[in-house]
Design a protein around this motif. Structure first.
Motif, PDB file in Angstrom:
ATOM      1  N   ASN A  49      -0.748   4.185   0.614  1.00  0.00           N
ATOM      2  CA  ASN A  49      -1.574   4.879   1.699  1.00  0.00           C
ATOM      3  C   ASN A  49      -2.550   3.891   2.366  1.00  0.00           C
ATOM      4  O   ASN A  49      -2.412   2.822   2.295  1.00  0.00           O
ATOM      5  N   ASN A  50      -3.302   4.550   3.388  1.00  0.00           N
ATOM      6  CA  ASN A  50      -4.207   3.841   3.894  1.00  0.00           C
ATOM      7  C   ASN A  50      -5.723   3.650   3.741  1.00  0.00           C
ATOM      8  O   ASN A  50      -6.583   3.165   4.314  1.00  0.00           O
ATOM      9  N   LYS A  74      -9.012  -1.436   1.754  1.00  0.00           N
ATOM     10  CA  LYS A  74      -9.707  -1.965   2.886  1.00  0.00           C
ATOM     11  C   LYS A  74      -9.552  -3.485   2.556  1.00  0.00           C
ATOM     12  O   LYS A  74      -9.850  -3.981   1.617  1.00  0.00           O
ATOM     13  N   GLN A  91       0.931  -1.154  -0.075  1.00  0.00           N
ATOM     14  CA  GLN A  91      -0.210   0.007   0.147  1.00  0.00           C
ATOM     15  C   GLN A  91       1.124   1.292  -0.187  1.00  0.00           C
ATOM     16  O   GLN A  91       1.736   1.201   0.516  1.00  0.00           O
TER      17      GLN A  91
END
Length: 265
Positions: free
Chosen positions: A200-201, A204, A198
């Protein structure tokens, strides 16, 4: 928007891996394929920077190597350390991975030869393929160069100098993934068919995720280690992963390519 192709290949020899790998080499991951393509592209074309620019602009996405059994694609899945069809049929890695005895001959006269073992991936047992996505605006030229690089890689062997010429193959077909009932995307909900880190976050976890520790050896005492999200993880992806570079023991620029490619419904 990407143009999608399913490139089918046939191996003439198995692939040999050093047994010092931290992970069992039960599959050929997407990042490994991109590093190998970089080697082949550099052999063919004067400007390797064109290849790096294509990676940086996210003009391509590449899957890990896909097994083809009775004309049915089986996708690598870390949860079973094997390959799973869209219908859920499983082929375990024990059907593919073996060990081969080797002997290391010392350069000094008074030393005895040292026996050791390497892993051997029995790729000629099946046909294989990879799914390639190429940006439609540069598709004709870039796909031509990628296919040419794959042909060169097939002559050298997948892994080139690191596998001592093992893993030789040829391309046996280029088709649309739709012909096999396969739908893929570079983002959104689906099951991962590449290795991914990833940026970024925003991504999901939808159902399950599998984290794998991987190492890249690039010279005496030189190791890069990463935690990657492995194939078979079910995700909702909102970013394009990471691309970084390092310099190997020959002084060459090598990409660390961990962008997502997803099998979707």
């Amino acid at each position: 928007m990407y143009v999608q192709k399913f490139i089918k290949i046939r191996f003439f020899s198995p692939i040999i891996f050093q047994k010092s790998h931290i992970e069992l080499p039960w599959r050929i991951s997407s990042d490994y394929i991109v590093r190998a393509l970089t080697f082949a592209y550099a052999k063919l074309y004067n400007s390797i920077e064109d290849w790096f620019k294509a990676l940086e602009r996210d003009l391509i996405r590449v899957s890990s190597l896909i097994m083809i059994n009775n004309d049915i694609p089986y996708f690598p899945d870390f949860s079973v350390k094997g390959y799973v069809s869209v219908d859920g049929d499983i082929i375990e890695y024990s059907d593919l991975l073996s060990q081969i005895p080797r002997v290391r001959i010392p350069r000094e006269k008074d030393l005895e030869p040292t026996p050791f073992e390497d892993y051997i991936l029995l790729t000629p047992k099946y046909d294989w393929g990879l799914i390639l996505l190429v940006d439609k605006d540069v598709y004709n030229e870039l796909q031509r160069k990628i296919i040419a690089s794959l042909n060169v890689l097939g002559d050298f062997g997948l892994g080139a100098r690191k596998t001592r010429g093992s893993g030789r193959f040829r391309i046996i077909g280029i088709e649309n993934p739709d012909n096999y009932g396969v739908k893929v995307n570079s983002e959104g909900e689906g099951k991962l068919i590449s290795r991914y880190i990833q940026s970024n976050n925003s991504t999901k976890i939808k159902k399950s995720t599998f984290i794998e520790r991987t190492r890249i050896y690039y010279g005496e005492g030189k190791i890069k280690e990463f935690l990657v999200i492995a194939e078979g993880s079910e995700l909702d992806v909102k970013d394009n992963g990471i691309l970084e570079y390092f310099e190997n023991d020959l002084g060459h620029k090598v990409p660390l390519y961990f962008r997502p490619l997803l099998l979707t419904d």
